[in-house]
Write a protein that holds these residues in place. Structure first.
Motif, PDB file in Angstrom:
ATOM      1  N   GLU A  50      -5.211   5.151   0.576  1.00 33.98           N
ATOM      2  CA  GLU A  50      -4.069   4.322   0.216  1.00 33.98           C
ATOM      3  C   GLU A  50      -4.416   3.558  -1.058  1.00 33.98           C
ATOM      4  OE1 GLU A  50      -2.164   3.115   4.451  1.00 33.98           O
ATOM      5  OE2 GLU A  50      -4.053   2.129   3.959  1.00 33.98           O
ATOM      6  N   ALA A  74      -2.932   0.463  -3.994  1.00 25.17           N
ATOM      7  CA  ALA A  74      -2.001  -0.633  -4.261  1.00 25.17           C
ATOM      8  C   ALA A  74      -2.363  -1.234  -5.611  1.00 25.17           C
ATOM      9  CB  ALA A  74      -2.092  -1.692  -3.169  1.00 25.17           C
ATOM     10  N   SER A  87      -7.425   4.581   5.172  1.00 25.15           N
ATOM     11  CA  SER A  87      -6.527   4.098   6.222  1.00 25.15           C
ATOM     12  C   SER A  87      -7.248   3.872   7.550  1.00 25.15           C
ATOM     13  CB  SER A  87      -5.354   5.058   6.420  1.00 25.15           C
ATOM     14  OG  SER A  87      -5.823   6.331   6.817  1.00 25.15           O
ATOM     15  N   TRP A 117       0.825  -1.203   0.000  1.00 22.66           N
ATOM     16  CA  TRP A 117       0.000   0.000   0.000  1.00 22.66           C
ATOM     17  C   TRP A 117       0.862   1.257   0.000  1.00 22.66           C
ATOM     18  CZ3 TRP A 117      -5.024  -0.416  -0.893  1.00 22.66           C
ATOM     19  CH2 TRP A 117      -5.631  -1.660  -0.688  1.00 22.66           C
ATOM     20  N   VAL A 156     -11.860  -2.669   1.035  1.00 22.15           N
ATOM     21  CA  VAL A 156     -11.018  -2.382  -0.133  1.00 22.15           C
ATOM     22  C   VAL A 156     -11.897  -2.330  -1.382  1.00 22.15           C
ATOM     23  CG1 VAL A 156      -9.109  -3.210  -1.550  1.00 22.15           C
ATOM     24  CG2 VAL A 156      -9.043  -3.518   0.928  1.00 22.15           C
TER      25      VAL A 156
END
Length: 65
Positions: free
Chosen positions: A22, A24, A35, A7, A41
């Motif tokens: 964040e 990724a 966060s 991340w 997600v």
């Protein structure tokens, strides 16, 4: 479940680093999380994420509601 991801915190993150977005890279696209809620997600395609970032940079999303 997503495998362990690397991340990256937003450059606009607070100094404490606990109130930020964040991102990724995953095999399915770009993973995004808050966060403060790391278990939640959102995964989107690379092209869609790129279009969102470009819109944010250019200001074309606007602030009108």
């Amino acid at each position: 479940m997503l495998p362990e991801l690397r991340w990256t915190k937003s450059s606009y993150s607070e100094a404490a680093g606990n109130a930020c977005v964040e991102v990724a890279t995953s095999r399915d696209g770009i993973a995004v999380r808050d966060s403060k809620r790391p278990a939640t997600v959102f995964v989107t395609g690379r092209a869609s994420f790129g279009a969102l970032i470009e819109s944010l940079r250019s200001g074309s999303l606007g602030t009108d509601r």
